[in-house]
Design a protein around this motif. Structure first.
Motif, PDB file in Angstrom:
ATOM      1  N   PHE A 100       0.829  -1.200  -0.267  1.00 25.13           N
ATOM      2  CA  PHE A 100      -0.035  -0.005   0.008  1.00 25.13           C
ATOM      3  C   PHE A 100       0.844   0.998   0.178  1.00 25.13           C
ATOM      4  O   PHE A 100       0.878   2.141  -0.860  1.00 25.13           O
ATOM      5  CB  PHE A 100      -0.884  -0.096   1.346  1.00 25.13           C
ATOM      6  CG  PHE A 100      -2.037   0.934   1.128  1.00 25.13           C
ATOM      7  CD1 PHE A 100      -3.349   0.908   0.651  1.00 25.13           C
ATOM      8  CD2 PHE A 100      -1.707   2.186   1.831  1.00 25.13           C
ATOM      9  CE1 PHE A 100      -4.134   1.756   0.682  1.00 25.13           C
ATOM     10  CE2 PHE A 100      -2.979   2.994   1.684  1.00 25.13           C
ATOM     11  CZ  PHE A 100      -4.012   2.853   1.116  1.00 25.13           C
ATOM     12  N   SER A 101       1.734   1.374   0.982  1.00 24.12           N
ATOM     13  CA  SER A 101       2.829   2.425   1.005  1.00 24.12           C
ATOM     14  C   SER A 101       3.559   2.441  -0.356  1.00 24.12           C
ATOM     15  O   SER A 101       3.666   3.739  -0.694  1.00 24.12           O
ATOM     16  CB  SER A 101       3.804   2.251   2.140  1.00 24.12           C
ATOM     17  OG  SER A 101       3.197   2.343   3.399  1.00 24.12           O
ATOM     18  N   GLU A 102       4.074   1.633  -1.040  1.00 23.51           N
ATOM     19  CA  GLU A 102       5.007   1.584  -2.038  1.00 23.51           C
ATOM     20  C   GLU A 102       4.002   2.112  -3.221  1.00 23.51           C
ATOM     21  O   GLU A 102       4.356   2.952  -4.187  1.00 23.51           O
ATOM     22  CB  GLU A 102       5.250   0.266  -2.609  1.00 23.51           C
ATOM     23  CG  GLU A 102       6.697  -0.201  -1.839  1.00 23.51           C
ATOM     24  CD  GLU A 102       6.960  -1.797  -2.226  1.00 23.51           C
ATOM     25  OE1 GLU A 102       6.553  -2.175  -3.297  1.00 23.51           O
ATOM     26  OE2 GLU A 102       7.798  -2.372  -1.405  1.00 23.51           O
ATOM     27  N   LEU A 103       2.725   1.722  -3.328  1.00 23.47           N
ATOM     28  CA  LEU A 103       1.813   2.309  -4.363  1.00 23.47           C
ATOM     29  C   LEU A 103       1.575   3.900  -4.369  1.00 23.47           C
ATOM     30  O   LEU A 103       1.608   4.663  -5.150  1.00 23.47           O
ATOM     31  CB  LEU A 103       0.594   1.754  -4.480  1.00 23.47           C
ATOM     32  CG  LEU A 103       0.849   0.098  -4.919  1.00 23.47           C
ATOM     33  CD1 LEU A 103      -0.661  -0.673  -4.791  1.00 23.47           C
ATOM     34  CD2 LEU A 103       0.937   0.171  -6.517  1.00 23.47           C
ATOM     35  N   GLN A 104       1.599   4.247  -3.061  1.00 24.65           N
ATOM     36  CA  GLN A 104       1.398   5.732  -2.741  1.00 24.65           C
ATOM     37  C   GLN A 104       2.547   6.558  -3.039  1.00 24.65           C
ATOM     38  O   GLN A 104       2.609   7.595  -3.635  1.00 24.65           O
ATOM     39  CB  GLN A 104       1.009   5.728  -1.075  1.00 24.65           C
ATOM     40  CG  GLN A 104      -0.362   5.362  -0.921  1.00 24.65           C
ATOM     41  CD  GLN A 104      -0.589   5.726   0.812  1.00 24.65           C
ATOM     42  OE1 GLN A 104      -0.031   5.742   1.470  1.00 24.65           O
ATOM     43  NE2 GLN A 104      -2.030   5.979   0.822  1.00 24.65           N
ATOM     44  N   ALA A 105       3.745   5.835  -2.682  1.00 28.89           N
ATOM     45  CA  ALA A 105       4.970   6.248  -3.012  1.00 28.89           C
ATOM     46  C   ALA A 105       5.234   6.350  -4.435  1.00 28.89           C
ATOM     47  O   ALA A 105       5.922   7.541  -5.000  1.00 28.89           O
ATOM     48  CB  ALA A 105       6.168   5.553  -2.410  1.00 28.89           C
ATOM     49  N   ASP A 106       4.676   5.527  -5.333  1.00 30.25           N
ATOM     50  CA  ASP A 106       4.622   5.527  -6.880  1.00 30.25           C
ATOM     51  C   ASP A 106       3.933   6.902  -7.130  1.00 30.25           C
ATOM     52  O   ASP A 106       4.148   7.466  -8.119  1.00 30.25           O
ATOM     53  CB  ASP A 106       4.351   4.391  -7.438  1.00 30.25           C
ATOM     54  CG  ASP A 106       4.466   4.491  -8.671  1.00 30.25           C
ATOM     55  OD1 ASP A 106       5.872   4.483  -9.178  1.00 30.25           O
ATOM     56  OD2 ASP A 106       3.589   3.910  -9.679  1.00 30.25           O
ATOM     57  N   MET A 107       2.892   7.113  -6.556  1.00 27.47           N
ATOM     58  CA  MET A 107       1.963   8.155  -7.306  1.00 27.47           C
ATOM     59  C   MET A 107       2.765   9.677  -7.072  1.00 27.47           C
ATOM     60  O   MET A 107       2.884  10.359  -7.816  1.00 27.47           O
ATOM     61  CB  MET A 107       0.843   8.430  -6.242  1.00 27.47           C
ATOM     62  CG  MET A 107      -0.272   7.227  -6.683  1.00 27.47           C
ATOM     63  SD  MET A 107      -1.833   7.426  -5.650  1.00 27.47           S
ATOM     64  CE  MET A 107      -2.444   6.088  -5.463  1.00 27.47           C
ATOM     65  N   ILE A 108       3.241   9.723  -5.811  1.00 31.07           N
ATOM     66  CA  ILE A 108       4.199  10.876  -5.452  1.00 31.07           C
ATOM     67  C   ILE A 108       5.524  11.058  -6.343  1.00 31.07           C
ATOM     68  O   ILE A 108       5.646  11.889  -7.025  1.00 31.07           O
ATOM     69  CB  ILE A 108       4.794  11.021  -4.009  1.00 31.07           C
ATOM     70  CG1 ILE A 108       3.567  10.933  -2.937  1.00 31.07           C
ATOM     71  CG2 ILE A 108       5.775  12.078  -3.769  1.00 31.07           C
ATOM     72  CD1 ILE A 108       2.682  12.326  -2.892  1.00 31.07           C
ATOM     73  N   GLU A 147      -6.186   1.533  -9.065  1.00 31.46           N
ATOM     74  CA  GLU A 147      -6.534   0.131  -9.499  1.00 31.46           C
ATOM     75  C   GLU A 147      -5.670  -0.951  -8.719  1.00 31.46           C
ATOM     76  O   GLU A 147      -6.485  -1.947  -8.065  1.00 31.46           O
ATOM     77  CB  GLU A 147      -6.286  -0.299 -10.759  1.00 31.46           C
ATOM     78  CG  GLU A 147      -7.465   0.623 -11.632  1.00 31.46           C
ATOM     79  CD  GLU A 147      -7.467   0.495 -13.136  1.00 31.46           C
ATOM     80  OE1 GLU A 147      -6.599  -0.541 -13.614  1.00 31.46           O
ATOM     81  OE2 GLU A 147      -8.153   1.238 -13.781  1.00 31.46           O
ATOM     82  N   LYS A 148      -4.614  -0.744  -8.398  1.00 24.04           N
ATOM     83  CA  LYS A 148      -3.595  -1.788  -7.786  1.00 24.04           C
ATOM     84  C   LYS A 148      -4.020  -1.651  -6.185  1.00 24.04           C
ATOM     85  O   LYS A 148      -4.080  -2.762  -5.600  1.00 24.04           O
ATOM     86  CB  LYS A 148      -2.136  -1.554  -8.053  1.00 24.04           C
ATOM     87  CG  LYS A 148      -1.708  -1.881  -9.562  1.00 24.04           C
ATOM     88  CD  LYS A 148      -0.060  -1.396  -9.726  1.00 24.04           C
ATOM     89  CE  LYS A 148       0.227  -1.778 -11.131  1.00 24.04           C
ATOM     90  NZ  LYS A 148       1.450  -0.810 -11.653  1.00 24.04           N
ATOM     91  N   ILE A 149      -4.170  -0.547  -5.873  1.00 22.59           N
ATOM     92  CA  ILE A 149      -4.565  -0.702  -4.202  1.00 22.59           C
ATOM     93  C   ILE A 149      -6.047  -1.288  -4.146  1.00 22.59           C
ATOM     94  O   ILE A 149      -6.039  -1.904  -2.987  1.00 22.59           O
ATOM     95  CB  ILE A 149      -4.569   0.890  -3.898  1.00 22.59           C
ATOM     96  CG1 ILE A 149      -3.216   1.627  -3.732  1.00 22.59           C
ATOM     97  CG2 ILE A 149      -5.345   1.024  -2.550  1.00 22.59           C
ATOM     98  CD1 ILE A 149      -3.050   2.989  -3.212  1.00 22.59           C
ATOM     99  N   GLU A 150      -6.995  -0.997  -5.143  1.00 21.13           N
ATOM    100  CA  GLU A 150      -8.088  -1.614  -4.952  1.00 21.13           C
ATOM    101  C   GLU A 150      -8.106  -3.178  -4.959  1.00 21.13           C
ATOM    102  O   GLU A 150      -8.495  -3.999  -4.289  1.00 21.13           O
ATOM    103  CB  GLU A 150      -8.919  -1.197  -6.255  1.00 21.13           C
ATOM    104  CG  GLU A 150     -10.456  -1.418  -6.112  1.00 21.13           C
ATOM    105  CD  GLU A 150     -11.481  -1.140  -7.061  1.00 21.13           C
ATOM    106  OE1 GLU A 150     -12.532  -0.989  -7.194  1.00 21.13           O
ATOM    107  OE2 GLU A 150     -10.876  -0.831  -8.375  1.00 21.13           O
TER     108      GLU A 150
END
Length: 151
Positions: free
Chosen positions: A8-16, A89-92
């Motif tokens: 979850f954190s990695e996907l948020q970091a990717d957005m940033i 989508e990956k978070i979902e």
């Protein structure tokens, strides 16, 4: 093995990260709005540069005269939004896999200077039950709120 929180954190970091790439690492703060309601995915992002809050297409309005201008082409903006959309989508999928509630709304704030990262989440419907408002309206309201409060 990676746990839910790590992914979850990695996907948020990717957005940033993609937002930082768009701004060529020249922002003071990055703001990402990510929304997923009833299978409708939406996102937006904006920045604090030289004490000015700017949306992606207006980055050059925040520059000092000697600073190199940004490429704010529509293609580059869509590239960022597509990557953020993929991450949502990956978070979902991740939430389904781990049987966790999927946030309907994520507001991410990254302070480039301090490395400080803040995230807030909502799990209730934010706009799909509203006859008038869309995810874009909610994102625009957040931009105005941050701008007016000099976050």
């Amino acid at each position: 093995m990676k746990e839910f929180e790590d992914i979850f954190s990695e996907l948020q970091a990717d957005m940033i990260s993609i937002c930082m790439e768009y701004v060529e690492d020249r922002a003071d703060k990055v703001f990402v709005y990510a929304s997923c309601e009833e299978s409708m995915i939406s996102s937006s992002f904006f920045y604090l540069i030289n004490n000015k809050y700017v949306e992606p297409h207006k980055l050059n309005d925040a520059l000092k005269s000697e600073e190199e201008i940004f490429d704010v082409s529509t293609e580059r903006q869509f590239m960022v939004l597509n990557i953020i959309g993929d991450d949502i989508e990956k978070i979902e999928e991740l939430c389904k896999e781990y049987e966790r509630d999927m946030p309907t709304e994520m507001k991410l704030i990254y302070d480039v200077k301090t490395g400080n990262f803040k995230a807030s989440y909502k799990y209730d419907l934010v706009y799909t039950h509203d006859d008038i408002k869309t995810a874009d309206d909610i994102a625009d309201e957040w931009f105005e709120e941050i701008k007016n409060n000099n976050y």
